[in-house]
Every structure is written in C-alpha cells, then in structure tokens.
Design an enzyme around this catalytic site. Structure first.
Site, short mmCIF file in Angstrom:
data_model
loop_
_atom_site.label_atom_id
_atom_site.label_comp_id
_atom_site.label_asym_id
_atom_site.label_seq_id
_atom_site.Cartn_x
_atom_site.Cartn_y
_atom_site.Cartn_z
N GLU A 28 0.81 -1.21 0.00
CA GLU A 28 0.00 0.00 0.00
C GLU A 28 0.85 1.27 0.00
O GLU A 28 1.89 1.34 0.65
CB GLU A 28 -0.96 0.01 1.20
N CYS A 30 3.09 8.68 1.08
CA CYS A 30 3.48 7.78 2.16
C CYS A 30 3.89 6.45 1.53
O CYS A 30 3.09 5.81 0.83
CB CYS A 30 2.32 7.60 3.13
N CYS A 40 4.59 -6.31 8.35
CA CYS A 40 5.53 -5.74 9.32
C CYS A 40 5.75 -6.75 10.44
O CYS A 40 4.82 -7.44 10.86
CB CYS A 40 4.99 -4.42 9.90
N CYS A 49 3.42 -3.56 16.57
CA CYS A 49 2.82 -2.50 17.38
C CYS A 49 1.34 -2.81 17.56
O CYS A 49 0.63 -3.08 16.59
CB CYS A 49 3.01 -1.15 16.70
N CYS A 56 -1.65 -0.95 15.55
CA CYS A 56 -1.50 -0.80 14.11
C CYS A 56 -2.09 -2.00 13.36
O CYS A 56 -1.79 -3.15 13.69
CB CYS A 56 -0.02 -0.66 13.77
N CYS A 114 -2.69 6.89 9.20
CA CYS A 114 -1.56 6.30 9.92
C CYS A 114 -2.02 5.10 10.75
O CYS A 114 -2.96 5.19 11.54
CB CYS A 114 -0.94 7.35 10.82
#
Length: 388
Positions: A110, A147, A154, A158, A161, A379
């Site tokens: 993305e 972005c 990932c 976190c 997220c 975000c």
C-alpha cells in the site's frame, strides 16, 4: 556512498530462464554495467536513467531512446522495465488516495497520496517544514505528500496498528520502494523541480529492518528521480543498529522516531520491541545522528485514549525530550481506529491539553491531521484491504 551491494543482484549473473530482470531499480552505475553488457556507449546509461526515472517510461516499447534492436536483445535476455504498477485505487472524501501497488510476484503493498499533506513536516527545520508552518499559520496550500512502504507487512507488532496483523510477508526491493513513488508521481503528473512534493517512509513495514534496500531506494530517488533528501522523512519504531548506521550516511532523509509512550512500561505494552531496545537506548542512538543546520529530530506520538494521553504522560514526554539534548519536535497523532484493535480514540480535550502542555514547556508540538480514515489510508490503518 554505498551501493547497496548486499541486496541487489549482480546484473551479469544469469537469471532463471523465466525470471524477469527489472531495469527499474538499477542505479546509474548499474545501468552503465548493463550498457557494457550490450556493447553500448556510456551515454546510453544516462539515456536509460532519464527514461526510467525522469520520463517515467513503463515498458520497453516506450523506451524509444534505444534502438529497437537493442530493446529486442534486452527482452530476449529477460529484461523489462518492471516498475510496480497501481492495481487498485481508493479515494477518500478529503482527496486522499490509497493504492494497492502490484509487484512482479503477485503481491500487493500500500501507498498513500495526500494532496495537501498532513502537517507532519511542520517545524522540523527543513525547507518543507518551514513551508508547512507558514501554511498552517496562513491557511494556504499544502505540499503533496506520498506515504511509502518498505515491506509487505511488518514484523514489529505494534499493538495499535492494523499492518501488524499481517505479520511480515517479505522485504521490498529498492525498485519496489522507489517504484511506488514514481507510479504515484506519474499518476498525478507531478513535475519534479516545479511541483513541491514530500515523501514519508511511514507506510507498511519498518524501513530499518530492510535497511539496504531502503537506503538504495533513497539514493535512487535523490540521484535519479531528483527529489531532495531534505523533503524525505523516515520513521522507525526504534531499531538501534539501523539508527546507528543511518547516522553515518552522507545522504539521508530526516529522522522520525515512533515513540508513542512516555515510559518503558507503557511503551512495552503498546510496542513489544521495547523489550529489545528501551527508550534510553533509543535516545543514545539518536544522539549519534548529525543534524543539518536548523534540523530537528521528530518524535511521533500516537495518542491512545486512557493509555498514554494523560497529563502525567505529557510531563514525562517533556522530560524525555529535554534529556535527549537535541533540537526536537513532537508530532501528535490521534489514534486512527481499525477493526480488532483494542484501543479507543483520545478525547479532543485530552489531545488539546497534551499539545498545550508541550508547547508551554517550549517544545514544538504539532497535531498531524488524519487523512483518508474512511478508506483505511490513515496512519496505522494500512492492511492491504480491498474495502473502500
């Protein structure tokens, strides 16, 4: 200047017969070696670079600066332009666009286009940051921001997220990272040198866990595409060896640390990576990064309702920034919700109180505007969803 030797294949190594050998992602030096492989004069490398990165050709057929016979030889040897392409587009009510970018192996990653940015550069001491401050004060036109992702998924996990739910699928290559930027520039007909554009490496993935490819992409974007590194920002969750390597780079973006907590206990709760590198270790690493004149380190702080947004947390952040001893600013981000994430958005009054506490202490603090929440583009919301 390093060449990313650890993660780029040698041009002269013969690939598997069915493999596509992408031209996009090769540096000028590598294009020079390629020209020699096909017995072409040195100036052909400059023409190839111009065509790939400035003219943004996306196929060998469009690479008309090379004779057709040479293009046919390249195709026979397995070469294609091989630039990542936009497979699907989602558009927000605020003008933000989220793209699924297709890679050669059928994966998607993305990328987000924010036509008026999100005020993330404001106050960081760069030209882009000063422009943002003036824009905020005067209510004028913002620079556009792209972005960019560095990995598919990932590994940092976190807890707030959505990308973390994917886990890590694989690293992106330099061409796949820089290709996101060029594909979006091409879509919006951005003219480098005339239109103001900012890049934030804050999409999917942790850039410093794909360090060589990330930095090779930065060099491509600076040297070949023509975007100044002062208009780029990279965000890290706090990979200490990566920060230390980053400090030695002659060409580098601005640095942002995803802090997101005012003490180790809260940070470990929301960012398990804190078990490996605590806040003190992060501060020690950041102090090694040489800042440009007027440049500030950015601390990104996602405000989670009732978790890290209270007055005592603001006081701890003030002490942390002061102890850091570097010119710094804080970007506050009101948490962007996502399905299956066990947090709540902070109350507007808590956000305002937190920001004003930092400002009263003499610390520049800016609230990043949420962009594209309705299309999962904000975000912490990137998860390769096909939902709008």
């Amino acid at each position: 200047m390093t060449s990313g030797r650890n993660n780029l294949y040698s041009i002269l190594d013969a690939p598997e017969p069915q493999a596509i050998r992408p031209l996009f992602g090769l540096s000028h030096q590598q294009l020079t070696v390629l020209s020699q492989e096909f017995s072409l004069p040195a100036y052909r490398a400059r023409q190839l670079s111009q065509a790939l990165y400035r003219d943004r050709v996306d196929s060998l057929e469009a690479l008309t600066t090379l004779p057709q016979s040479v293009r046919e030889q390249m195709r026979a040897a397995g070469y294609e332009v091989g630039r990542p392409r936009i497979a699907e587009t989602f558009r927000s009510v605020d003008g933000t666009e989220r793209y699924l970018i297709a890679t050669a192996d059928g994966q998607t990653v993305e990328t987000v286009w924010m036509p008026e940015g999100d005020d993330g550069e404001a106050g960081d001491g760069s030209e882009a940051g000063e422009e943002e401050v003036l824009t905020i004060e005067q209510g004028g036109h913002h620079d556009a921001t792209i972005c960019v992702s560095s990995q598919i998924g990932c590994a940092v996990n976190c807890q707030f997220c959505l990308t973390a739910k994917l886990g890590i699928i694989r690293n992106l290559t330099p061409g796949e990272i820089a290709g996101q930027v060029v594909a979006v520039l091409d879509r919006h007909k951005v003219r480098i040198g005339r239109d103001r554009i900012n890049l934030v490496f804050m999409g999917m993935g942790e850039p410093f866990l794909n360090y060589d490819a990330f930095m090779d992409a930065v060099r491509l974007l600076v040297n070949e595409v023509g975007i100044a590194e002062s208009r780029m920002t990279v965000s890290t969750s706090g990979i200490v060896p990566g920060i230390e390597r980053f400090a030695t780079e002659p060409v580098r973006p601005k640095l942002a640390l995803s802090l997101n907590a005012s003490n180790d206990a809260v940070r470990e709760q929301v960012m398990p990576i804190t078990r490996k590198w605590d806040i003190a270790a992060l501060m020690d690493a950041i102090r090694k990064v040489p800042l440009r004149p007027r440049e500030r380190v950015t601390f990104e702080y996602v405000l989670l309702g009732g978790v890290n947004d209270q007055p005592e947390h603001a006081s701890e952040v003030i002490r942390l920034v002061r102890r850091c001893g570097l010119p710094a600013k804080v970007n506050l981000i009101a948490w962007n919700p996502g399905p299956g994430i066990p947090y709540t958005m902070p109350a507007p009054a808590s956000v305002e109180r937190f920001q004003q506490a930092l400002i009263a202490a003499g610390i520049p603090a800016f609230l990043r505007r949420p962009r594209g929440r309705d299309i999962y583009a904000a975000c912490g919301q990137l998860k390769r969803t096909v939902e709008a």
